[in-house]
Design an enzyme around this catalytic site. Structure first.
Site, PDB file in Angstrom:
ATOM      1  N   CYS A 119       0.830  -1.204   0.000  1.00  0.00           N
ATOM      2  CA  CYS A 119       0.000   0.000   0.000  1.00  0.00           C
ATOM      3  C   CYS A 119       0.864   1.253   0.000  1.00  0.00           C
ATOM      4  O   CYS A 119       1.692   1.444   0.901  1.00  0.00           O
ATOM      5  CB  CYS A 119      -0.920   0.011   1.211  1.00  0.00           C
ATOM      6  SG  CYS A 119      -2.000   1.467   1.274  1.00  0.00           S
ATOM      7  N   LYS A 158       2.055  -9.283   0.123  1.00  0.00           N
ATOM      8  CA  LYS A 158       1.784  -8.533  -1.109  1.00  0.00           C
ATOM      9  C   LYS A 158       2.736  -7.345  -1.175  1.00  0.00           C
ATOM     10  O   LYS A 158       2.803  -6.539  -0.239  1.00  0.00           O
ATOM     11  CB  LYS A 158       0.323  -8.052  -1.114  1.00  0.00           C
ATOM     12  CG  LYS A 158      -0.125  -7.340  -2.387  1.00  0.00           C
ATOM     13  CD  LYS A 158      -1.639  -7.076  -2.333  1.00  0.00           C
ATOM     14  CE  LYS A 158      -2.147  -6.440  -3.628  1.00  0.00           C
ATOM     15  NZ  LYS A 158      -1.710  -5.063  -3.794  1.00  0.00           N
ATOM     16  N   GLY A 221      -7.980  -3.010 -16.529  1.00  0.00           N
ATOM     17  CA  GLY A 221      -8.197  -2.136 -17.675  1.00  0.00           C
ATOM     18  C   GLY A 221      -8.776  -0.812 -17.203  1.00  0.00           C
ATOM     19  O   GLY A 221      -8.188  -0.139 -16.367  1.00  0.00           O
TER      20      GLY A 221
END
Length: 520
Positions: A119, A158, A221
């Site tokens: 983050c 992550k 996208g």
């Protein structure tokens, strides 16, 4: 698990499509919706370690969930039985000690724990968490090693790309050596945002550096186009990763998981997202989960505004303040009422540990009138301009009650999920209460006052405003003169009764002789 143990691919994280951890989005309703559409795993939004450490865990049988609450009963996390083997709880931390304590709180209720190191937002990095950990490999190693050695669930992390390539590859090797089960790589640097191009070549280099499963993230996208990464084969070929984590595409249209599952070969460079009408159907499913699992209207409004974008229904939702009004926009009024009743009837007080709010000092049960009456202010004020509490107070100021000294008294009690119930006492002889739990004390008091007005025959009501047939109520009605348990023709006539057809309520307040006797 040692570093050598991690050298074999963990099959559970291979060939997967995963819902990403997203602040204010990845809550229970969205997670269940993602599973409905075919997600293999779902992540919670980031939860700070200290916040989890302060939580107590209770079983919510009514919702088939486990609730994690802070000392003031604020709901931090709600986990449904259905998602236990699919859920990873993401923790924000900068301490191995706190990370372990937080992980121990949730490890019996989830499939795995993920550490957030990606983050880039200041609310995370200023505390040394999130992407700030990319500059502190020693702390990262301590956190991951501690969790792997002491937790019984899967451990993942992550990360984002690191500016120096060699440092990034070394970081990946260090993560693998800790024995984690998988690592997610967001293909942008800390300074970059979604509008910046994703670095597919660097993701591929990162993935090639380790043997544990690598999950690609950041390949979305646009709101109008889901982009080109709609098959796992495409993801694997372009990034070298084993699985795909979906964030913004899922936020825009959660049915993307179904599309990824079904689409084998791309017919064009970009695949158009579903039409707005289809998006509204996805939003409708999300709304039903919000109602069923008692999530506030603000959560749904935020999610649907990010999903659908510019559309008349979004404008209508944006201007609402009540869940009932939002449900009306999606033709879910009846569903809302039925689910609302289930929640209200099963709500328990965390302070009194009682399944119901019981009036004190009222010896005769016949002097207590209760039923579910949700005070929907925006709907109420369109019909009657004077709030129920004001009407009740003005009524007992009439000369009729000069010698009775009746003064309404309200007693509110906090219930779980920051909700409230209220009892309205009249001269300590009669008690009126709504069994519905309101979101704030003021609405709870107004609801109890409305029950008193209805119970004394001073205010008409429609059948669809009452969710339980109360025999104590039928004989107190002054207008219309129908029993709530009458035949179907009477029920139909009562349900079609309109406040708008009546004279202003303040000019026609009446009372039964029996009500006068209550306070004589």
């Amino acid at each position: 698990m040692s570093g050598s143990d991690a050298s074999t691919k963990d099959n559970c994280f291979g060939n997967c499509v995963i819902l990403a951890p997203m602040v204010r989005i990845s809550k229970l309703p969205m997670r269940l919706l993602a599973l409905d559409y075919g997600a293999d795993f779902v992540f919670t939004e980031e939860i700070i370690d200290r916040r989890l450490m302060s939580c107590s865990v209770t079983r919510n049988e009514a919702l088939s969930c486990f609730d994690f609450r802070e000392p003031d009963h604020t709901l931090v996390l709600r986990i449904h039985d259905r998602e236990k083997d699919k859920l990873l709880v993401q923790i924000g931390t900068a301490s191995s000690e706190n990370a372990l304590k937080a992980a121990k709180i949730v490890e019996n209720y989830c499939f795995g724990v993920d550490i957030n190191m990606g983050c880039p937002k200041s609310f995370s990095t200023t505390g040394g968490m999130g992407a700030a950990l990319l500059k502190k490999p020693q702390i990262v190693e301590q956190i991951l090693t501690t969790l792997v050695k002491n937790c019984s669930v899967k451990i993942t992390c992550k990360i984002r790309l690191i500016p120096n390539l060699e440092d990034g590859l070394q970081f990946m090797r260090m993560i693998e050596s800790c024995g984690v089960n998988a690592v997610t790589v967001h293909g942008r640097f800390q300074s970059e945002r979604p509008k910046d191009q994703v670095h597919l070549d660097l993701i591929k280099l990162y993935a090639a550096e380790v043997k544990i499963p690598v999950i690609a993230n950041g390949l979305a996208g646009t709101r109008e186009s889901l982009g080109e990464f709609l098959t796992l084969e495409k993801v694997k070929n372009e990034t070298g990763c084993d699985s795909l984590m979906v964030a913004r595409n899922a936020m825009w249209n959660c049915s993307v998981f179904k599309i990824i599952r079904k689409l084998k070969n791309l017919q064009s460079e970009h695949f158009s997202v579903s039409t707005v009408d289809e998006k509204t159907q996805v939003a409708k499913k999300l709304l039903k989960y919000c109602v069923t699992f008692d999530f506030p209207v603000q959560y749904f409004k935020y999610a649907v505004q990010n999903s659908i974008g510019d559309h008349p229904i979004v404008d209508k939702v944006r201007n609402t303040t009540l869940m009932s009004e939002v449900c009306a926009q999606f033709d879910l009024e009846e569903f809302y009422r039925s689910e609302l009743l289930k929640i209200s009837l099963t709500m328990e007080s965390p302070l009194q540990k009682k399944p119901k709010l019981e009036p004190n000092g009222i010896e005769d049960d016949r002097n207590v009138i209760m039923f579910s009456y949700p005070f929907e202010y925006n709907k109420y004020r369109k019909v009657i301009t004077v709030p129920p509490k004001t009407l009740l107070s003005e009524f007992f100021n009439k000369p009729l009650f000069k010698n009775c000294e009746v003064k309404p008294r309200f007693e509110t009690t906090p219930f779980q999920d920051s909700r409230w119930k209220c009892v309205c006492y009249l001269s300590e002889r009669r008690a009126f209460l709504s069994t519905y739990c309101e979101r704030n004390k003021k609405h709870a008091e107004q609801g109890a006052a409305a029950v008193a007005l209805i119970g004394m025959g001073m205010m008409d009501h429609r059948l669809d405003m009452i969710y339980r047939n109360e025999p104590t109520l039928s004989h107190l009605m002054t207008r219309p003169h129908f029993s709530l348990k009458g035949d179907s023709d009477q029920a139909t006539e009562l349900s079609s009764f309109r406040y708008e057809d009546q004279i202003d309520l303040k000019t026609r307040l009446t009372v039964h002789d029996s009500v006068l006797e209550w306070f004589a």
